[in-house]
Scaffold this motif. Structure first.
Motif, mmCIF file in Angstrom:
data_model
loop_
_atom_site.group_PDB
_atom_site.id
_atom_site.type_symbol
_atom_site.label_atom_id
_atom_site.label_comp_id
_atom_site.label_asym_id
_atom_site.label_seq_id
_atom_site.Cartn_x
_atom_site.Cartn_y
_atom_site.Cartn_z
ATOM 1 N N PRO A 1 32.780 55.951 47.880
ATOM 2 C CA PRO A 1 33.304 54.577 47.836
ATOM 3 C C PRO A 1 34.210 54.314 46.640
ATOM 4 O O PRO A 1 33.960 54.788 45.528
ATOM 5 N N ILE A 2 35.274 53.554 46.891
ATOM 6 C CA ILE A 2 36.222 53.172 45.843
ATOM 7 C C ILE A 2 36.346 51.656 45.832
ATOM 8 O O ILE A 2 36.697 51.053 46.851
ATOM 9 N N ASN A 3 36.051 51.032 44.714
ATOM 10 C CA ASN A 3 36.235 49.592 44.548
ATOM 11 C C ASN A 3 37.678 49.366 44.116
ATOM 12 O O ASN A 3 38.038 49.619 42.965
ATOM 13 N N PHE A 4 38.511 48.882 45.057
ATOM 14 C CA PHE A 4 39.945 48.794 44.754
ATOM 15 C C PHE A 4 40.246 47.766 43.665
ATOM 16 O O PHE A 4 41.145 47.975 42.838
ATOM 17 N N ASP A 5 39.523 46.661 43.643
ATOM 18 C CA ASP A 5 39.741 45.665 42.592
ATOM 19 C C ASP A 5 39.431 46.256 41.224
ATOM 20 O O ASP A 5 40.161 46.046 40.246
ATOM 21 N N GLU A 6 38.357 46.994 41.154
ATOM 22 C CA GLU A 6 37.978 47.657 39.900
ATOM 23 C C GLU A 6 39.017 48.704 39.512
ATOM 24 O O GLU A 6 39.378 48.839 38.337
ATOM 25 N N LEU A 7 39.509 49.431 40.505
ATOM 26 C CA LEU A 7 40.523 50.457 40.262
ATOM 27 C C LEU A 7 41.806 49.838 39.721
ATOM 28 O O LEU A 7 42.387 50.318 38.739
ATOM 29 N N SER A 8 42.258 48.745 40.344
ATOM 30 C CA SER A 8 43.483 48.075 39.904
ATOM 31 C C SER A 8 43.334 47.528 38.487
ATOM 32 O O SER A 8 44.234 47.670 37.654
ATOM 33 N N SER A 9 42.198 46.912 38.215
ATOM 34 C CA SER A 9 41.948 46.355 36.883
ATOM 35 C C SER A 9 41.964 47.457 35.827
ATOM 36 O O SER A 9 42.477 47.272 34.721
ATOM 37 N N TYR A 10 41.393 48.597 36.186
ATOM 38 C CA TYR A 10 41.355 49.729 35.254
ATOM 39 C C TYR A 10 42.766 50.173 34.878
ATOM 40 O O TYR A 10 43.069 50.384 33.699
ATOM 41 N N TRP A 11 43.643 50.312 35.896
ATOM 42 C CA TRP A 11 44.992 50.792 35.616
ATOM 43 C C TRP A 11 45.844 49.738 34.921
ATOM 44 O O TRP A 11 46.695 50.071 34.090
ATOM 45 N N ILE A 12 45.634 48.468 35.240
ATOM 46 C CA ILE A 12 46.354 47.393 34.539
ATOM 47 C C ILE A 12 45.980 47.418 33.064
ATOM 48 O O ILE A 12 46.833 47.323 32.176
ATOM 49 N N SER A 13 44.679 47.536 32.784
ATOM 50 C CA SER A 13 44.209 47.596 31.400
ATOM 51 C C SER A 13 44.763 48.825 30.689
ATOM 52 O O SER A 13 45.170 48.756 29.527
ATOM 53 N N LYS A 14 44.795 49.942 31.404
ATOM 54 C CA LYS A 14 45.297 51.181 30.821
ATOM 55 C C LYS A 14 46.778 51.066 30.487
ATOM 56 O O LYS A 14 47.227 51.533 29.418
ATOM 57 N N MET A 15 47.552 50.437 31.369
ATOM 58 C CA MET A 15 48.978 50.267 31.131
ATOM 59 C C MET A 15 49.235 49.328 29.961
ATOM 60 O O MET A 15 50.133 49.553 29.149
ATOM 61 N N LYS A 16 48.439 48.270 29.858
ATOM 62 C CA LYS A 16 48.591 47.334 28.739
ATOM 63 C C LYS A 16 48.287 48.024 27.421
ATOM 64 O O LYS A 16 49.000 47.844 26.432
#
Length: 226
Positions: A203-218
């Motif tokens: 299972p992949i939580n897409f909201d969690e995945l997106s938040s992770y990459w947004i935080s990483k990019m910031k």
């Protein structure tokens, strides 16, 4: 024999066909651009997956979308057929029956998929390996090893690597940016009924995945600014 038969044969067939193609000639077309652009206009949530740093970046992501739309059906079909295979194998009582059934499946795969797989490029193969892992939870290498032997898996991977395909590749959307891009494209296509949804094996939580990459990019932007 293990229930990974169908998957293993599918990939042994796949990579013998990829070996016939030595160049990746996929090009972006006007039709591709317009189709994907219309998809993105309907997106509500903006993530790093649909933010472009340059025209080249946009082109690369559009081509990636085209590849995913091309190979995802094969990955989904593989997972579907594995489920069917497991159910059928559970009903067979003797090794003779199982071997006979294996041959029937192998013949079906050769007739059904070889002409289509010949049209795939090496990069398509790389994406397909990742999507198969997404749908099954195992690498192609491990599945071939389970069905055939460690030697067969080594040989298959050595052959595939000649065409820049690694059968040991896993799908890691939290670790690999391309895998995150793939998951973003799939999520949008599922939501818009452009691809038939099939949940990943893990299972992949897409909201969690997106938040992770947004935080990483910031974090990366702040670090570069300093």
């Amino acid at each position: 024999m293990p229930n990974n038969f169908l998957f293993s044969v599918f990939f042994l067939l796949t990579f013998s066909v990829f070996g016939q193609s030595k160049k990746d000639t996929l090009q972006m077309t006007t039709q591709d651009s317009s189709i994907v652009y219309s998809i993105e206009l309907r997106e509500i949530v903006f993530t790093p997956g649909n933010v472009y740093n340059s025209d080249e970046d946009k082109k690369a992501k559009l081509i990636l979308k085209r590849r995913i739309f091309r190979v995802y059906p094969y990955a989904k079909l593989t997972a579907d057929k594995l489920t069917q295979l497991n159910a059928t194998m559970a009903k067979l009582k003797t090794n003779k029956e199982k071997k006979k059934y294996f041959k029937i499946v192998e013949k079906y795969l050769e007739d059904e998929f070889e002409p289509k797989l010949k049209k795939l490029s090496r990069k398509d193969g790389q994406i397909l390996v990742k999507l198969i892992y997404r749908q099954t939870g195992q690498s192609t290498y491990d599945l071939i090893k389970d069905y055939k032997s460690g030697w067969k898996a080594f040989w298959a991977n050595s052959t595939a690597r000649l065409f820049s395909i690694d059968l040991k590749t896993e799908y890691q959307p939290f670790e690999v940016n391309e895998d995150f891009q793939i998951e973003t494209i799939l999520n949008a296509a599922f939501n818009q009924n452009q691809l038939m949804r099939q949940e990943p094996s893990k299972p992949i939580n897409f909201d969690e995945l997106s938040s992770y990459w947004i935080s990483k990019m910031k974090s990366s932007s702040i670090k570069n600014a300093n």
